[in-house]
Design a protein around this motif. Structure first.
Motif, mmCIF file in Angstrom:
data_model
loop_
_atom_site.group_PDB
_atom_site.id
_atom_site.type_symbol
_atom_site.label_atom_id
_atom_site.label_comp_id
_atom_site.label_asym_id
_atom_site.label_seq_id
_atom_site.Cartn_x
_atom_site.Cartn_y
_atom_site.Cartn_z
ATOM 1 N N ALA A 168 -18.371 30.578 36.954
ATOM 2 C CA ALA A 168 -19.200 29.635 37.821
ATOM 3 C C ALA A 168 -18.181 29.383 39.109
ATOM 4 O O ALA A 168 -18.576 28.778 40.270
ATOM 5 N N PHE A 169 -16.915 29.602 38.981
ATOM 6 C CA PHE A 169 -15.947 29.312 39.921
ATOM 7 C C PHE A 169 -15.828 30.350 41.168
ATOM 8 O O PHE A 169 -15.129 30.016 42.207
ATOM 9 N N SER A 170 -16.456 31.369 40.999
ATOM 10 C CA SER A 170 -16.341 32.180 42.176
ATOM 11 C C SER A 170 -17.109 31.944 43.212
ATOM 12 O O SER A 170 -18.339 31.244 43.145
ATOM 13 N N ALA A 196 -10.998 33.134 39.084
ATOM 14 C CA ALA A 196 -12.018 32.943 40.022
ATOM 15 C C ALA A 196 -11.793 31.721 40.833
ATOM 16 O O ALA A 196 -11.370 30.725 40.368
ATOM 17 N N THR A 197 -12.054 31.497 42.322
ATOM 18 C CA THR A 197 -12.216 30.415 43.016
ATOM 19 C C THR A 197 -13.322 30.807 44.323
ATOM 20 O O THR A 197 -13.528 31.748 44.737
ATOM 21 N N ASP A 198 -13.552 29.639 44.733
ATOM 22 C CA ASP A 198 -14.499 29.634 45.746
ATOM 23 C C ASP A 198 -13.904 28.794 46.936
ATOM 24 O O ASP A 198 -14.464 28.528 47.875
ATOM 25 N N VAL A 233 -7.325 44.231 39.370
ATOM 26 C CA VAL A 233 -8.470 44.606 39.884
ATOM 27 C C VAL A 233 -9.423 43.532 40.292
ATOM 28 O O VAL A 233 -9.392 42.277 39.483
ATOM 29 N N LEU A 234 -10.164 43.582 41.486
ATOM 30 C CA LEU A 234 -11.132 42.683 41.953
ATOM 31 C C LEU A 234 -12.537 43.133 41.619
ATOM 32 O O LEU A 234 -12.967 43.996 42.322
ATOM 33 N N GLY A 281 -15.246 37.818 44.154
ATOM 34 C CA GLY A 281 -15.033 38.658 42.977
ATOM 35 C C GLY A 281 -14.192 37.678 42.202
ATOM 36 O O GLY A 281 -13.900 36.729 42.410
ATOM 37 N N ILE A 282 -13.957 38.303 40.870
ATOM 38 C CA ILE A 282 -13.116 37.811 39.899
ATOM 39 C C ILE A 282 -12.019 38.712 39.520
ATOM 40 O O ILE A 282 -12.090 39.566 39.413
#
Length: 373
Positions: free
Chosen positions: A143-145, A174-176, A199-200, A156-157
């Protein structure tokens, strides 16, 4: 082309490709699934050029052949067929007849030659990953991407290898830009997948692999090339095109001097957040946490709707403080915790806040506070 398959098996096969086929893509063939019949099996392939899924099902095959058929309509037809055997027969002019019981359909398709070529399985040795470990990692950080397509590197994660005291872990981050989550899961054989690189992976692709992970018992098989992450389980294979972007140095984001700590009962805190969120402003979902002694007040106010507050007993010995948050961000952070007690670590009312389990060090979430007037 001519084969027979049980309806429920056919529905199960079609279900696996529905999330990939793009109905609104500029290439019409990408709304189709490639159906290929061999000697004793049928293969179904769907692609949106970024994700490719291939499923195989044993069938009673009488004649080989291939055709691209509208994936959604094929699924809609399967769902209304009566239980029992389904007969599918290819016809001239790129169409098929579908029959079951007294029902009969003719569905138009496209030549199989128009379907994109399949990527190759990466040559690197595959790595076995416990399905439950993989699913849990995705659930904790997914949920954090970012959903903002213009922020390509945050869409991406991140997957990377972590070596802690001789144990090998798979870390997902993951970050937004407003919040961040990272989670670790032990994967002893991971070195074969991520030897010297990270890897992303696009969020949609990782969630498709997660679906594969929860599809019955057994482990996931993963391998990677420069362009794709490959996943296989049972009779399904999945390719996800990797993002060619630089993920932020997330380690610099983790606060080092959050000395104030509040310990909150996880389940009760989550329930309070859900109650108060009913009255939170719809666009910003703002809530205020007010810590004072052994009590936490969770509140929100909306000029259009009204207000709400909830009280919760907590362990906190610091000075009284009020911190504003996006309530949904807090709910996502808490959902990644399984222990009975969650820690909320902060410095002041404007600096980044850490949300983590009391004991488990395999997960943490970081959230930027917001000003609430």
């Amino acid at each position: 082309m001519n084969f027979t398959v049980e309806r429920d098996q056919w529905i199960g096969l079609l279900t696996r490709v529905q999330g990939i086929s793009e109905r609104r893509h500029t290439m019409p063939v990408l709304s189709h699934a490639l159906l290929s019949v061999g000697k004793s099996e049928v293969t179904l392939v769907a692609s949106d050029l970024e994700i490719v899924v291939r499923c195989v099902q044993p069938v009673e095959a009488r004649e080989a052949g291939s055709i691209a058929l509208p994936a959604r309509k094929l699924f809609d037809i399967a769902k209304v067929l009566p239980k029992g055997p389904v007969s599918i027969t290819g016809r001239e002019g790129n169409s098929v007849d579908i029959s079951a019981g007294q029902g009969h359909f003719r569905l138009a398709g496209l030549p199989s030659q128009e379907f994109p070529e399949m990527p190759e399985v990466p040559k690197a040795d595959p790595v076995s990953v416990d399905s439950e470990v993989f699913r849990k990692l995705v659930d904790r950080v997914g949920a954090f991407s970012s959903s903002d397509e213009t922020r390509y590197n945050l869409a991406g994660i991140l997957l990377e290898k972590l070596d802690v005291e001789g144990k090998i872990f798979l870390r997902m981050v993951a970050t937004d830009g407003h919040r961040l989550a990272m989670a670790d899961g032990e994967v002893p054989e991971l070195g074969g997948l991520l030897v010297e690189k990270r890897v992303l992976v696009p969020k949609k692709g990782l969630f498709e692999i997660r679906k594969l992970a929860e599809g019955g018992p057994g482990s996931l098989v993963l391998s990677a090339s420069d362009k794709f992450l490959f996943a296989g389980k049972g009779d399904t294979e999945l390719w996800v095109r990797l993002l060619d972007a630089e993920f932020p140095d997330y380690r610099q984001v983790v606060p080092k001097d959050n000395q104030q700590v509040a310990r909150v009962p996880r389940e009760a805190f989550a329930e309070s957040l859900r109650r108060v969120a009913v009255m939170a402003p719809e666009k910003v979902h703002s809530v205020r946490l007010s810590f004072s002694g052994k009590q936490l007040e969770i509140s929100t106010a909306s000029p259009e709707l009204g207000e709400a507050r909830d009280l919760l007993g907590v362990e906190y010995d610091g000075a009284p403080v009020k911190i504003g948050f996006n309530g949904r961000y807090l709910q996502d952070a808490i959902s990644g915790i399984e222990e009975e007690t969650a820690r909320i670590e902060f410095k002041d009312d404007v600096s980044q806040v850490i949300v983590r389990p009391e004991e488990d060090r395999s997960y943490l979430a970081i959230i930027m506070p917001m000003r609430i007037f």
